[in-house]
Design a protein around this motif. Structure first.
Motif, PDB file in Angstrom:
ATOM      1  N   GLU A 153      21.535 -38.888  33.265  1.00 16.84           N
ATOM      2  CA  GLU A 153      21.637 -40.076  32.400  1.00 16.84           C
ATOM      3  C   GLU A 153      20.572 -41.143  32.670  1.00 16.84           C
ATOM      4  O   GLU A 153      19.953 -41.647  31.721  1.00 16.84           O
ATOM      5  CB  GLU A 153      23.037 -40.685  32.523  1.00 16.84           C
ATOM      6  CG  GLU A 153      23.226 -41.891  31.617  1.00 16.84           C
ATOM      7  CD  GLU A 153      24.615 -42.488  31.735  1.00 16.84           C
ATOM      8  OE1 GLU A 153      24.862 -43.529  31.100  1.00 16.84           O
ATOM      9  OE2 GLU A 153      25.455 -41.913  32.465  1.00 16.84           O
ATOM     10  N   ARG A 175      17.950 -42.421  29.751  1.00 17.99           N
ATOM     11  CA  ARG A 175      17.989 -43.812  29.292  1.00 17.99           C
ATOM     12  C   ARG A 175      16.585 -44.423  29.271  1.00 17.99           C
ATOM     13  O   ARG A 175      16.255 -45.241  28.409  1.00 17.99           O
ATOM     14  CB  ARG A 175      18.918 -44.632  30.176  1.00 17.99           C
ATOM     15  CG  ARG A 175      19.179 -46.052  29.677  1.00 17.99           C
ATOM     16  CD  ARG A 175      20.041 -46.813  30.666  1.00 17.99           C
ATOM     17  NE  ARG A 175      21.366 -46.242  30.762  1.00 17.99           N
ATOM     18  CZ  ARG A 175      22.374 -46.545  29.947  1.00 17.99           C
ATOM     19  NH1 ARG A 175      22.187 -47.412  28.962  1.00 17.99           N
ATOM     20  NH2 ARG A 175      23.557 -45.992  30.112  1.00 17.99           N
ATOM     21  N   ARG A 176      15.743 -43.993  30.232  1.00 15.49           N
ATOM     22  CA  ARG A 176      14.391 -44.555  30.319  1.00 15.49           C
ATOM     23  C   ARG A 176      13.441 -43.969  29.270  1.00 15.49           C
ATOM     24  O   ARG A 176      12.540 -44.661  28.808  1.00 15.49           O
ATOM     25  CB  ARG A 176      13.806 -44.297  31.717  1.00 15.49           C
ATOM     26  CG  ARG A 176      14.424 -45.148  32.809  1.00 15.49           C
ATOM     27  CD  ARG A 176      13.583 -45.093  34.079  1.00 15.49           C
ATOM     28  NE  ARG A 176      13.470 -43.730  34.605  1.00 15.49           N
ATOM     29  CZ  ARG A 176      14.307 -43.219  35.507  1.00 15.49           C
ATOM     30  NH1 ARG A 176      15.316 -43.951  35.968  1.00 15.49           N
ATOM     31  NH2 ARG A 176      14.132 -41.990  35.943  1.00 15.49           N
ATOM     32  N   PRO A 222      17.035 -45.780  21.821  1.00 12.98           N
ATOM     33  CA  PRO A 222      18.480 -46.043  21.904  1.00 12.98           C
ATOM     34  C   PRO A 222      19.332 -45.159  21.004  1.00 12.98           C
ATOM     35  O   PRO A 222      20.418 -44.723  21.401  1.00 12.98           O
ATOM     36  CB  PRO A 222      18.589 -47.532  21.496  1.00 12.98           C
ATOM     37  CG  PRO A 222      17.252 -48.106  21.849  1.00 12.98           C
ATOM     38  CD  PRO A 222      16.257 -47.030  21.596  1.00 12.98           C
ATOM     39  N   PHE A 266      19.483 -41.681  22.579  1.00 12.69           N
ATOM     40  CA  PHE A 266      20.288 -41.724  23.801  1.00 12.69           C
ATOM     41  C   PHE A 266      21.772 -41.829  23.472  1.00 12.69           C
ATOM     42  O   PHE A 266      22.616 -41.262  24.167  1.00 12.69           O
ATOM     43  CB  PHE A 266      19.857 -42.898  24.685  1.00 12.69           C
ATOM     44  CG  PHE A 266      20.645 -43.015  25.953  1.00 12.69           C
ATOM     45  CD1 PHE A 266      20.400 -42.155  27.011  1.00 12.69           C
ATOM     46  CD2 PHE A 266      21.650 -43.968  26.076  1.00 12.69           C
ATOM     47  CE1 PHE A 266      21.140 -42.244  28.181  1.00 12.69           C
ATOM     48  CE2 PHE A 266      22.398 -44.058  27.237  1.00 12.69           C
ATOM     49  CZ  PHE A 266      22.129 -43.200  28.292  1.00 12.69           C
ATOM     50  N   THR A 280      26.210 -39.501  24.626  1.00 11.58           N
ATOM     51  CA  THR A 280      27.624 -39.846  24.778  1.00 11.58           C
ATOM     52  C   THR A 280      28.459 -39.286  23.636  1.00 11.58           C
ATOM     53  O   THR A 280      29.548 -38.732  23.848  1.00 11.58           O
ATOM     54  CB  THR A 280      27.790 -41.376  24.847  1.00 11.58           C
ATOM     55  OG1 THR A 280      27.026 -41.882  25.933  1.00 11.58           O
ATOM     56  CG2 THR A 280      29.255 -41.752  25.034  1.00 11.58           C
TER      57      THR A 280
END
Length: 343
Positions: free
Chosen positions: A56, A60-61, A65, A68, A72
């Motif tokens: 994760e 994230r990096r 968004p 990413f 989830t």
């Protein structure tokens, strides 16, 4: 360079980003291990949880968004799909839990109804016509439409390759677990003799004969509540290609009397789904050549020859007995990793 958890295969930052950007949008989280070695085994619950929690911070990096956020969402969807009471609404794609014992199931988002068993719109649930169902035996993902008659299927969720007629896995060249397999150099599966892979070539009358010997009822006319079919052609929905787009359209092939208003191919699939569901063995209806081929496929080498002094009739009875004892046909409930027509 960057590394994925659980392996030592290096990826450049751009390849790392593209692997997950494209994969998260087009594939399932169960198929996003290392693109080089395939590790870890994301079918294992513990390995999957460790892999994604460790990965994760890296994702994230490097991901935008929106992409990413798919991590989830898709992990949550995968867990929900394990719940037999979880349904996707076919009208608005909203997911919900349906706890009643019988349907139809009403979506709390759009208030439309669907069949809780096959998740098709309630119009089909009431029995108007048949839809083709294919269920992945590895992750349980269900597909309601088909394109063409190829039984080699690859699940878009977990990438598992299997036969849509019986659910057995397809083996890539050099990966068959049977060392004596003569097909080891090609893509193949070891289908049971009642699989649609073999029975789709039988005439419908012969399939009906097998059902009659097993005292299994079958339809020969369209359901009485079916809407008028002025074209007289097969109405089973299929996904068809129109240029670069896909569209759901009726099959449109010619039908024949006594085939429940379906074309020969779809009517045969309907009959074979009944044969599979009740575990009927086609071997007693084999001619000598079919029996010889089935014995060579399913029995150990050297056991299919006629014995000295054995008559043709005695040899046939011995082959049928050996097939029944050593390679028995078992009932397969609808939806359990097989191709079926949901009525």
């Amino acid at each position: 360079m960057q590394w994925l958890p659980g392996c030592s295969c290096p990826l450049c930052p751009e390849c790392f980003r593209l692997h997950f950007t494209v994969g998260l949008r087009e594939r399932g989280v169960g198929a996003l291990g290392c693109p080089s070695c395939g590790r870890p085994d994301l079918r294992d619950d513990a390995q999957r949880l460790w892999y994604w929690s460790t990965l994760e911070p890296q994702l994230r990096r490097c991901l935008d968004p929106d992409t990413f956020g798919l991590v989830t969402r898709k992990l949550t969807e995968l867990e929900l799909l394990r719940d037999p009471q979880f349904l996707w609404c076919p009208h608005c794609s909203f997911g919900f839990i349906f706890e009643a014992e019988r349907g139809p199931a009403q979506c709390p988002q759009c208030h439309q109804c669907c069949c809780p068993r096959c998740q098709l719109p309630v119009l089909v649930y009431t029995g108007l016509y048949w839809f083709i169902l294919v269920s992945c035996p590895q992750c349980g993902q269900r597909f309601a439409l088909a394109r063409g008659g190829c039984l080699h299927f690859q699940c878009s969720q977990c990438r598992h390759q299997f036969c849509a007629g019986c659910g057995v896995p397809f083996h890539r060249p050099g990966t068959c677990p049977s060392p004596q397999c003569p097909l080891g150099g090609s893509l193949h599966g070891h289908h049971p003799r009642d699989c649609l892979f073999y029975l789709r070539d039988w005439e419908p009358a012969r399939l009906q004969q097998l059902l009659q010997t097993g005292n299994v009822a079958f339809e020969t006319e369209p359901p009485p509540e079916a809407p008028p079919n002025p074209t007289g052609r097969c109405p089973v929905p299929e996904q068809k290609e129109f240029g670069v787009t896909l569209r759901d359209e009726p099959c449109g092939r010619d039908t024949a009397p006594g085939q429940a208003g379906l074309c020969r191919g779809h009517y045969s699939e309907y009959l074979v789904s009944l044969i599979n569901r009740h575990g009927l063995d086609p071997a007693p209806l084999y001619d000598p050549e079919e029996l010889r081929a089935a014995a060579q496929r399913h029995l150990a080498a050297g056991r299919t020859q006629r014995l000295p002094g054995e008559s043709e009739a005695e040899h046939r009875l011995r082959m049928l007995r050996m097939l029944g004892e050593e390679a028995p046909v078992r009932p397969r409930p609808q939806g359990a990793g097989l191709r079926a027509l949901c009525k």
